[in-house]
Design a protein around this motif. Structure first.
Motif, PDB file in Angstrom:
ATOM      1  N   ARG A  15       0.834  -1.203   0.000  1.00  0.00           N
ATOM      2  CA  ARG A  15       0.000   0.000   0.000  1.00  0.00           C
ATOM      3  C   ARG A  15       0.873   1.260   0.000  1.00  0.00           C
ATOM      4  NH1 ARG A  15      -5.940  -1.224   1.144  1.00  0.00           N
ATOM      5  NH2 ARG A  15      -6.085   0.736   0.048  1.00  0.00           N
ATOM      6  N   LYS A  16       1.974   1.207   0.740  1.00  0.00           N
ATOM      7  CA  LYS A  16       2.889   2.347   0.763  1.00  0.00           C
ATOM      8  C   LYS A  16       3.428   2.614  -0.638  1.00  0.00           C
ATOM      9  CE  LYS A  16       7.038   4.168   3.004  1.00  0.00           C
ATOM     10  NZ  LYS A  16       7.723   4.524   1.768  1.00  0.00           N
ATOM     11  N   GLU A  17       3.881   1.575  -1.322  1.00  0.00           N
ATOM     12  CA  GLU A  17       4.430   1.732  -2.673  1.00  0.00           C
ATOM     13  C   GLU A  17       3.384   2.213  -3.672  1.00  0.00           C
ATOM     14  OE1 GLU A  17       6.348  -1.878  -3.925  1.00  0.00           O
ATOM     15  OE2 GLU A  17       7.753  -1.846  -2.238  1.00  0.00           O
ATOM     16  N   ARG A  18       2.161   1.743  -3.554  1.00  0.00           N
ATOM     17  CA  ARG A  18       1.119   2.056  -4.530  1.00  0.00           C
ATOM     18  C   ARG A  18       0.406   3.372  -4.270  1.00  0.00           C
ATOM     19  NH1 ARG A  18      -1.603  -3.228  -6.512  1.00  0.00           N
ATOM     20  NH2 ARG A  18       0.061  -4.729  -6.216  1.00  0.00           N
ATOM     21  N   GLU A  19       0.259   3.746  -3.001  1.00  0.00           N
ATOM     22  CA  GLU A  19      -0.581   4.887  -2.661  1.00  0.00           C
ATOM     23  C   GLU A  19       0.185   6.035  -2.011  1.00  0.00           C
ATOM     24  OE1 GLU A  19      -3.583   3.089  -0.191  1.00  0.00           O
ATOM     25  OE2 GLU A  19      -3.954   1.531  -1.695  1.00  0.00           O
ATOM     26  N   PHE A  20       1.018   5.705  -1.065  1.00  0.00           N
ATOM     27  CA  PHE A  20       1.695   6.725  -0.271  1.00  0.00           C
ATOM     28  C   PHE A  20       2.856   7.363  -1.034  1.00  0.00           C
ATOM     29  CE2 PHE A  20       4.471   8.292   3.056  1.00  0.00           C
ATOM     30  CZ  PHE A  20       3.577   8.853   3.969  1.00  0.00           C
ATOM     31  N   ASP A  21       3.763   6.516  -1.547  1.00  0.00           N
ATOM     32  CA  ASP A  21       4.961   7.028  -2.224  1.00  0.00           C
ATOM     33  C   ASP A  21       4.641   7.927  -3.423  1.00  0.00           C
ATOM     34  OD1 ASP A  21       6.398   5.684  -0.300  1.00  0.00           O
ATOM     35  OD2 ASP A  21       7.063   4.072  -1.621  1.00  0.00           O
ATOM     36  N   PRO A  22       3.653   7.586  -4.269  1.00  0.00           N
ATOM     37  CA  PRO A  22       3.337   8.499  -5.377  1.00  0.00           C
ATOM     38  C   PRO A  22       2.865   9.871  -4.894  1.00  0.00           C
ATOM     39  CG  PRO A  22       2.426   6.332  -5.826  1.00  0.00           C
ATOM     40  CD  PRO A  22       2.924   6.311  -4.396  1.00  0.00           C
ATOM     41  N   THR A  23       2.149   9.912  -3.775  1.00  0.00           N
ATOM     42  CA  THR A  23       1.691  11.187  -3.229  1.00  0.00           C
ATOM     43  C   THR A  23       2.871  12.017  -2.741  1.00  0.00           C
ATOM     44  OG1 THR A  23      -0.405  10.171  -2.607  1.00  0.00           O
ATOM     45  CG2 THR A  23       0.153  12.258  -1.532  1.00  0.00           C
TER      46      THR A  23
ATOM     47  N   LEU B 197       3.849  17.635   3.020  1.00  0.00           N
ATOM     48  CA  LEU B 197       5.028  16.901   2.569  1.00  0.00           C
ATOM     49  C   LEU B 197       5.902  16.497   3.758  1.00  0.00           C
ATOM     50  CD1 LEU B 197       6.844  15.754   0.372  1.00  0.00           C
ATOM     51  CD2 LEU B 197       7.805  18.062   0.063  1.00  0.00           C
ATOM     52  N   ARG B 198       6.134  17.424   4.704  1.00  0.00           N
ATOM     53  CA  ARG B 198       6.932  17.092   5.890  1.00  0.00           C
ATOM     54  C   ARG B 198       6.284  15.959   6.689  1.00  0.00           C
ATOM     55  NH1 ARG B 198       7.973  22.560   6.085  1.00  0.00           N
ATOM     56  NH2 ARG B 198       6.197  22.994   7.428  1.00  0.00           N
ATOM     57  N   PHE B 199       4.978  16.061   6.866  1.00  0.00           N
ATOM     58  CA  PHE B 199       4.250  15.028   7.595  1.00  0.00           C
ATOM     59  C   PHE B 199       4.386  13.677   6.901  1.00  0.00           C
ATOM     60  CE2 PHE B 199       0.322  12.519   7.804  1.00  0.00           C
ATOM     61  CZ  PHE B 199       0.332  12.184   9.147  1.00  0.00           C
ATOM     62  N   MET B 200       4.176  13.649   5.608  1.00  0.00           N
ATOM     63  CA  MET B 200       4.237  12.384   4.872  1.00  0.00           C
ATOM     64  C   MET B 200       5.659  11.839   4.828  1.00  0.00           C
ATOM     65  SD  MET B 200       1.254  12.708   2.035  1.00  0.00           S
ATOM     66  CE  MET B 200       1.244  10.950   1.736  1.00  0.00           C
ATOM     67  N   ASP B 201       6.657  12.713   4.708  1.00  0.00           N
ATOM     68  CA  ASP B 201       8.057  12.251   4.777  1.00  0.00           C
ATOM     69  C   ASP B 201       8.344  11.605   6.129  1.00  0.00           C
ATOM     70  OD1 ASP B 201       8.978  12.886   2.230  1.00  0.00           O
ATOM     71  OD2 ASP B 201       9.658  14.890   2.806  1.00  0.00           O
ATOM     72  N   THR B 202       7.885  12.239   7.199  1.00  0.00           N
ATOM     73  CA  THR B 202       8.106  11.707   8.543  1.00  0.00           C
ATOM     74  C   THR B 202       7.397  10.369   8.721  1.00  0.00           C
ATOM     75  OG1 THR B 202       8.331  13.939   9.429  1.00  0.00           O
ATOM     76  CG2 THR B 202       7.843  12.191  11.018  1.00  0.00           C
ATOM     77  N   LEU B 203       6.142  10.304   8.319  1.00  0.00           N
ATOM     78  CA  LEU B 203       5.376   9.068   8.430  1.00  0.00           C
ATOM     79  C   LEU B 203       5.988   7.964   7.573  1.00  0.00           C
ATOM     80  CD1 LEU B 203       2.928   7.751   9.728  1.00  0.00           C
ATOM     81  CD2 LEU B 203       1.548   8.602   7.821  1.00  0.00           C
ATOM     82  N   GLY B 204       6.454   8.319   6.380  1.00  0.00           N
ATOM     83  CA  GLY B 204       7.087   7.338   5.492  1.00  0.00           C
ATOM     84  C   GLY B 204       8.372   6.783   6.088  1.00  0.00           C
ATOM     85  N   ALA B 205       9.187   7.660   6.664  1.00  0.00           N
ATOM     86  CA  ALA B 205      10.433   7.210   7.292  1.00  0.00           C
ATOM     87  C   ALA B 205      10.127   6.311   8.488  1.00  0.00           C
ATOM     88  CB  ALA B 205      11.264   8.413   7.726  1.00  0.00           C
ATOM     89  N   TRP B 206       9.122   6.686   9.275  1.00  0.00           N
ATOM     90  CA  TRP B 206       8.737   5.865  10.425  1.00  0.00           C
ATOM     91  C   TRP B 206       8.247   4.488   9.974  1.00  0.00           C
ATOM     92  CZ3 TRP B 206       4.008   3.757  11.852  1.00  0.00           C
ATOM     93  CH2 TRP B 206       3.967   3.192  13.129  1.00  0.00           C
ATOM     94  N   SER B 207       7.400   4.455   8.944  1.00  0.00           N
ATOM     95  CA  SER B 207       6.869   3.159   8.493  1.00  0.00           C
ATOM     96  C   SER B 207       7.981   2.281   7.929  1.00  0.00           C
ATOM     97  CB  SER B 207       5.736   3.342   7.487  1.00  0.00           C
ATOM     98  OG  SER B 207       6.207   3.904   6.288  1.00  0.00           O
ATOM     99  N   GLU B 208       8.953   2.867   7.244  1.00  0.00           N
ATOM    100  CA  GLU B 208      10.090   2.082   6.742  1.00  0.00           C
ATOM    101  C   GLU B 208      10.864   1.453   7.899  1.00  0.00           C
ATOM    102  OE1 GLU B 208      11.120   1.144   3.706  1.00  0.00           O
ATOM    103  OE2 GLU B 208       9.368   2.122   2.827  1.00  0.00           O
ATOM    104  N   GLU B 209      11.076   2.223   8.950  1.00  0.00           N
ATOM    105  CA  GLU B 209      11.772   1.688  10.118  1.00  0.00           C
ATOM    106  C   GLU B 209      10.967   0.571  10.771  1.00  0.00           C
ATOM    107  OE1 GLU B 209      14.893   2.146  11.099  1.00  0.00           O
ATOM    108  OE2 GLU B 209      15.064   3.389   9.309  1.00  0.00           O
ATOM    109  N   MET B 210       9.658   0.756  10.888  1.00  0.00           N
ATOM    110  CA  MET B 210       8.807  -0.267  11.499  1.00  0.00           C
ATOM    111  C   MET B 210       8.819  -1.558  10.667  1.00  0.00           C
ATOM    112  SD  MET B 210       7.720   0.946  14.330  1.00  0.00           S
ATOM    113  CE  MET B 210       9.251   1.833  14.450  1.00  0.00           C
TER     114      MET B 210
END
Length: 181
Positions: A100-108, A136-149
């Motif tokens: 879902r991250k690759e398909r929905e989150f990363d393109p945004t 963008l800052r929020f999504m970058d932070t959330l994306g980095a957190w999800s990658e770590e998780m």
């Protein structure tokens, strides 16, 4: 194959939840059948068990393969493809989150970054610029957190989730002498 009442209930519910998550009902039901059953099944068994058209099963199996939620296996002396899913809920969770991250989150995130980098963005109102940059800052932070998780082992991830729930209770003042709920 005859389904038990528990299996039938699980499969029906998983299909309903699938539609709530934007997944085709049959796709979700096939995944639920494979998960609940815990062993590889061929397309004919799936179609017969769920009383679904073979063509619908075929299309749904391709979708599940695209999501990396099932894999093809073979059995000695049988030329048919058999399909199985992981029975490890943590592995399934990680696969779904990753896909879902690759398909929905990363393109945004990419589009927001492109908007902010575009010279014409400077012509937008300061408030609009702030909102888009904050998104963008929020999504970058959330994306980095999800990658770590996603890098954590299931055991460690479970501990982090439980710890997070405990931290929330502490912050809300629950469980402390004199604390309020």
């Amino acid at each position: 194959m005859e389904l038990s009442s528990s299996a039938r209930r699980f499969i029906i519910h998983w299909g309903e939840m699938g539609t709530a998550w934007g997944v085709n009902r049959t796709v979700a039901q096939i995944h639920a059948l494979l998960f609940f059953h815990g062993r590889p099944l061929n397309a004919e068994e799936i179609a017969d068990t769920l009383n679904v058209a073979r063509s619908n099963v075929s299309t749904s199996l391709k979708e599940l393969q695209n999501w990396k939620l099932i894999r093809v296996t073979h059995q000695l002396g049988d030329r048919r493809d058999f399909f199985e899913t992981s029975v490890d809920v943590w592995e399934l969770f990680r696969t779904i989150v990753r896909e879902r991250k690759e398909r929905e989150f990363d393109p945004t995130v990419r589009v927001l970054g492109e908007i902010v980098a575009d010279p014409s963005f400077a012509g937008e109102s300061p408030d609009a610029q702030d909102r888009v940059r904050e998104a963008l800052r929020f999504m970058d932070t959330l994306g980095a957190w999800s990658e770590e998780m996603l890098r954590l082992s299931p055991n460690t991830l479970e501990k982090v989730l439980k710890m997070g729930a405990s931290v929330q209770k502490f912050v809300r003042g629950e469980g402390k002498p004199g604390g309020t709920a």
